[in-house]
Design a protein around this motif. Sequence first.
Motif: not given
Length: 196
Positions: A1-2, A123-124, A128-130
Motif C-alpha cells: 500500500m502507498s 490513493r486512487k 500505487g505510488k506514495d
Amino acid sequence: MSKVLAALAVSVDGYITGRGSGPDHGLGDAPMLFDWYFDGDTPSQAFDGFRLSAPSARVFDAAATRVGAVIAGHKTYDDSGHFGGNSPHPNAHLVVLSHGPVAEISDRQTLAHTIEDAVEAARKLAGGKDIGLMGGGVVTSALRAGLVDEIILHQVPILLGAGRPFFQELPEHIRLNLVEAVPAPGVTHLHYEIVR
C-alpha cells in the motif's frame, strides 16, 4: 500500500513561511527556505530547473520520485496561485483539502472535505505510488488522524522568528524514528518514520 509522507522545508524554529505570506506571496519574507533548490550543480531528476547539491539531489529526488499524488490545504492552494490549475509536483495529481468551496478547481485537481477523504482520493489517483502532504494544516490533520508514515524535514539553518508554523497542536505525543540525517550545503535533511 502507498505511504503518506510530508517533506517540507522548515526553519530551525519550525516555520514553513516567513512574515507576510499570502496569495501569490506564499513564502512571505522567507524565500531563502528554498535557496537549496537552486544553489547546486546537480540537476534534479524529478523537477525541471532545480539544481541542488549532490547530497540534496539524492534525498530530494528519492522522495519526489515516490509521489503519485499530493494533498494541499486550501490556504496553501490559495497562497500558491492555485498552482496554475495544475499540481505543485510535475508528475503527481493534486487533491485540495478544504472544508468549504474552493475557487478555480480545474479538471486536473480534486477537492476533498476531510483528511480521510483526501487520502482515499489521493490513493486512487497515485497509481500505487506514495502520497505527499503539503502545508502545516494538512500535515497536522493527517497526524491527528494517524495517517502519516514518514516526515522529511529539509531544515534550513535560519531562525525566522515568525510566520506559519509547520506543526500545529497535536492531541498527543507522536514518536519518530530517525531513518537518515544528511547534511548538505544550506540545508540538513532529516528523514523520520512514525513509530506505531
